[in-house]
Design a protein around this motif. Sequence first.
Motif, PDB file in Angstrom:
ATOM      1  N   VAL A   1       3.709   9.412 -10.283  1.00  0.00           N
ATOM      2  CA  VAL A   1       3.204   9.445 -11.686  1.00  0.00           C
ATOM      3  C   VAL A   1       2.435  10.858 -11.913  1.00  0.00           C
ATOM      4  O   VAL A   1       2.445  11.711 -12.821  1.00  0.00           O
ATOM      5  CB  VAL A   1       2.164   8.372 -11.748  1.00  0.00           C
ATOM      6  N   GLN A   2       1.728  11.423 -10.538  1.00  0.00           N
ATOM      7  CA  GLN A   2       1.191  12.485 -10.553  1.00  0.00           C
ATOM      8  C   GLN A   2       2.164  13.867 -10.965  1.00  0.00           C
ATOM      9  O   GLN A   2       2.273  14.592 -11.508  1.00  0.00           O
ATOM     10  CB  GLN A   2       0.385  12.728  -9.494  1.00  0.00           C
TER      11      GLN A   2
ATOM     12  N   SER B   1       2.550   1.592  -3.580  1.00  0.00           N
ATOM     13  CA  SER B   1       1.499   2.107  -4.535  1.00  0.00           C
ATOM     14  C   SER B   1       1.276   3.676  -4.044  1.00  0.00           C
ATOM     15  O   SER B   1       1.177   4.173  -5.107  1.00  0.00           O
ATOM     16  CB  SER B   1       0.084   1.321  -4.042  1.00  0.00           C
ATOM     17  N   GLY B   2       1.367   4.067  -2.849  1.00  0.00           N
ATOM     18  CA  GLY B   2       1.041   5.520  -2.828  1.00  0.00           C
ATOM     19  C   GLY B   2       2.208   6.378  -3.172  1.00  0.00           C
ATOM     20  O   GLY B   2       1.992   7.373  -3.800  1.00  0.00           O
ATOM     21  N   TRP B   3       3.269   5.880  -3.164  1.00  0.00           N
ATOM     22  CA  TRP B   3       4.584   6.555  -3.643  1.00  0.00           C
ATOM     23  C   TRP B   3       4.448   6.696  -5.139  1.00  0.00           C
ATOM     24  O   TRP B   3       4.993   7.664  -5.671  1.00  0.00           O
ATOM     25  CB  TRP B   3       5.851   6.017  -3.140  1.00  0.00           C
ATOM     26  N   ARG B   4       4.248   5.390  -5.669  1.00  0.00           N
ATOM     27  CA  ARG B   4       3.948   5.321  -7.083  1.00  0.00           C
ATOM     28  C   ARG B   4       3.218   6.334  -7.537  1.00  0.00           C
ATOM     29  O   ARG B   4       3.363   6.898  -8.708  1.00  0.00           O
ATOM     30  CB  ARG B   4       3.936   3.954  -7.340  1.00  0.00           C
ATOM     31  N   THR B   5       1.958   6.310  -7.099  1.00  0.00           N
ATOM     32  CA  THR B   5       0.990   7.469  -7.484  1.00  0.00           C
ATOM     33  C   THR B   5       1.400   8.798  -7.447  1.00  0.00           C
ATOM     34  O   THR B   5       1.029   9.579  -8.460  1.00  0.00           O
ATOM     35  CB  THR B   5      -0.221   7.459  -6.511  1.00  0.00           C
ATOM     36  N   ILE B   6       1.960   9.136  -6.319  1.00  0.00           N
ATOM     37  CA  ILE B   6       2.738  10.483  -6.288  1.00  0.00           C
ATOM     38  C   ILE B   6       3.533  10.691  -7.446  1.00  0.00           C
ATOM     39  O   ILE B   6       3.700  11.688  -8.170  1.00  0.00           O
ATOM     40  CB  ILE B   6       3.220  10.838  -4.891  1.00  0.00           C
TER      41      ILE B   6
ATOM     42  N   ASN C   1       0.852  -1.183   0.110  1.00  0.00           N
ATOM     43  CA  ASN C   1       0.048  -0.006  -0.059  1.00  0.00           C
ATOM     44  C   ASN C   1       0.836   1.283   0.120  1.00  0.00           C
ATOM     45  O   ASN C   1       0.260   2.327  -0.736  1.00  0.00           O
ATOM     46  CB  ASN C   1      -0.999  -0.021   1.170  1.00  0.00           C
TER      47      ASN C   1
ATOM     48  N   TYR D   1       3.390  13.729 -14.749  1.00  0.00           N
ATOM     49  CA  TYR D   1       2.247  14.475 -15.552  1.00  0.00           C
ATOM     50  C   TYR D   1       2.427  15.836 -15.098  1.00  0.00           C
ATOM     51  O   TYR D   1       2.113  16.715 -15.954  1.00  0.00           O
ATOM     52  CB  TYR D   1       1.111  13.583 -15.418  1.00  0.00           C
TER      53      TYR D   1
END
Length: 166
Positions: A56-57, A49-54, A46, A60
């Motif tokens: 990716v954002q 996944s949170g670090w990867r989401t940050i 979890n 972009y």
Amino acid sequence: MTPRQRNFGKSRQRGFSLIEVLVSMVIASVGLMGMLSLMLKGLQANASSGWRTIAVQSAYDMADRMRADKANVGANKYKNIVTPGSASSCANDGSVNTAHVKPPATSTTCGGTTSSACDWFSTTAKLLPKGASAVCEKDGVYAVHVSWDDGKAGTTDKTFSLRFVP
């Protein structure tokens, strides 16, 4: 003569022995340790996944900043820039020379980049553990690289890369 009667009821055991209780406790504790290990892996996944989401954002976000700032993109203000103070640099093929963008040893100021890029570098460094980033260019195609520390090793070990044409 009367036949002998067998009395099976008196010799039967009526409870659990200490060995049976200990064996059941060992089996239960092994099962609970397995469940705890599973929960720990879930928490780690979890967080990852949170670090990867940050990341990716963040990548972009830089792509959108560059698309909105065509004048500075045309003036090569975003070409081959890395986190200030980082030992990393852009390779000729648009990638980063090292496997991951290295974070700076100490905090440094942005020099020679736009305020938008400087803001992006500092935001990425604040949001991600050991966060570092780079924007590399080859033949008009830009690559945004965001690296971070995904474990307890203390080194940047994960990188997200995004290639685009502004």
